[in-house]
Scaffold this motif. Structure first.
Motif, short mmCIF file in Angstrom:
data_model
loop_
_atom_site.label_atom_id
_atom_site.label_comp_id
_atom_site.label_asym_id
_atom_site.label_seq_id
_atom_site.Cartn_x
_atom_site.Cartn_y
_atom_site.Cartn_z
N PHE A 47 86.01 23.63 13.68
CA PHE A 47 85.81 25.45 13.74
C PHE A 47 84.12 25.30 14.31
N VAL A 48 83.76 26.28 15.21
CA VAL A 48 82.59 26.55 15.66
C VAL A 48 82.09 27.71 15.48
N ALA A 49 82.80 28.81 15.60
CA ALA A 49 82.46 30.04 15.19
C ALA A 49 83.54 31.22 15.56
N ILE A 51 83.47 35.67 14.93
CA ILE A 51 82.50 36.85 14.93
C ILE A 51 81.59 36.99 13.70
N THR A 52 82.11 36.51 12.63
CA THR A 52 81.39 36.55 11.33
C THR A 52 80.90 35.30 10.68
N HIS A 53 81.44 34.32 11.49
CA HIS A 53 81.20 32.86 10.74
C HIS A 53 80.71 31.92 11.86
N TYR A 54 79.99 31.09 11.37
CA TYR A 54 79.24 29.82 12.29
C TYR A 54 79.43 28.71 11.51
N ALA A 55 79.81 27.55 12.24
CA ALA A 55 79.54 26.28 11.68
C ALA A 55 77.94 26.17 11.23
N PRO A 82 72.82 16.42 21.84
CA PRO A 82 73.89 15.35 22.31
C PRO A 82 75.20 15.07 21.55
N GLU A 83 75.00 15.67 20.19
CA GLU A 83 76.00 15.77 19.17
C GLU A 83 76.99 17.02 19.43
N ASP A 84 76.54 17.86 20.36
CA ASP A 84 77.45 19.16 20.72
C ASP A 84 78.10 18.61 21.67
N THR A 85 78.28 17.21 22.36
CA THR A 85 79.16 17.12 23.21
C THR A 85 80.73 17.12 22.77
N ALA A 86 81.70 17.74 23.48
CA ALA A 86 83.02 17.82 22.87
C ALA A 86 83.75 18.74 24.19
N VAL A 87 85.17 18.98 23.86
CA VAL A 87 85.67 19.82 24.74
C VAL A 87 85.77 21.02 23.68
N TYR A 88 85.56 22.06 24.26
CA TYR A 88 85.46 23.45 23.47
C TYR A 88 86.63 24.01 23.93
N TYR A 89 87.31 24.81 22.86
CA TYR A 89 88.43 25.50 23.00
C TYR A 89 88.23 26.95 22.34
#
Length: 113
Positions: A47-49, A51-55, A82-89
């Motif tokens: 999980f990244v985010a 509307i009410t929560h963020y990792a 660099p650690e944000d590198t990923a496929v985002y869905y």
């Protein structure tokens, strides 16, 4: 039913910014709970985010927003690492109490050091 299409990923140097949009088709977009997830190579989807929560790892750097008139949700990503590198869905849930049941195909984000 809703279909989701992410775009706007790409390559960026550490410290840079990206803001991939997720366009939704289907009825009643404004009723859906929307969220962003990511999956790095060799890791589980996380999980990244919404509307009410963020990792914890993205708090203060990422901001989620939505434009119901355009059926679009955005993920503004600043001070990328660099650690944000990923496929985002992006993902959609029919109600605030439902699990995420609709997923986009993902967009690759690569952050170089």
């Amino acid at each position: 039913q809703v279909q989701l299409v992410e775009s706007g990923g790409g390559w960026v140097q550490a410290g840079g910014s990206l803001s991939p949009p997720c366009a939704a088709s289907g009825r009643s977009f404004s009723n859906y709970r929307m969220g962003w997830f990511r999956q790095a190579p060799g890791k589980e989807r996380e999980f990244v985010a919404d509307i009410t929560h963020y990792a914890e790892s993205v708090k203060g750097r990422f901001t989620i927003s939505r434009d119901n008139a355009k059926n679009t949700v955005y993920l503004q990503m600043n001070r990328l690492k660099p650690e944000d590198t990923a496929v985002y869905y992006c993902a959609a849930a029919p109600t605030v109490w439902s699990s995420y049941s609709y997923w986009g195909q993902g967009t690759q984000v690569t952050v170089s050091s």
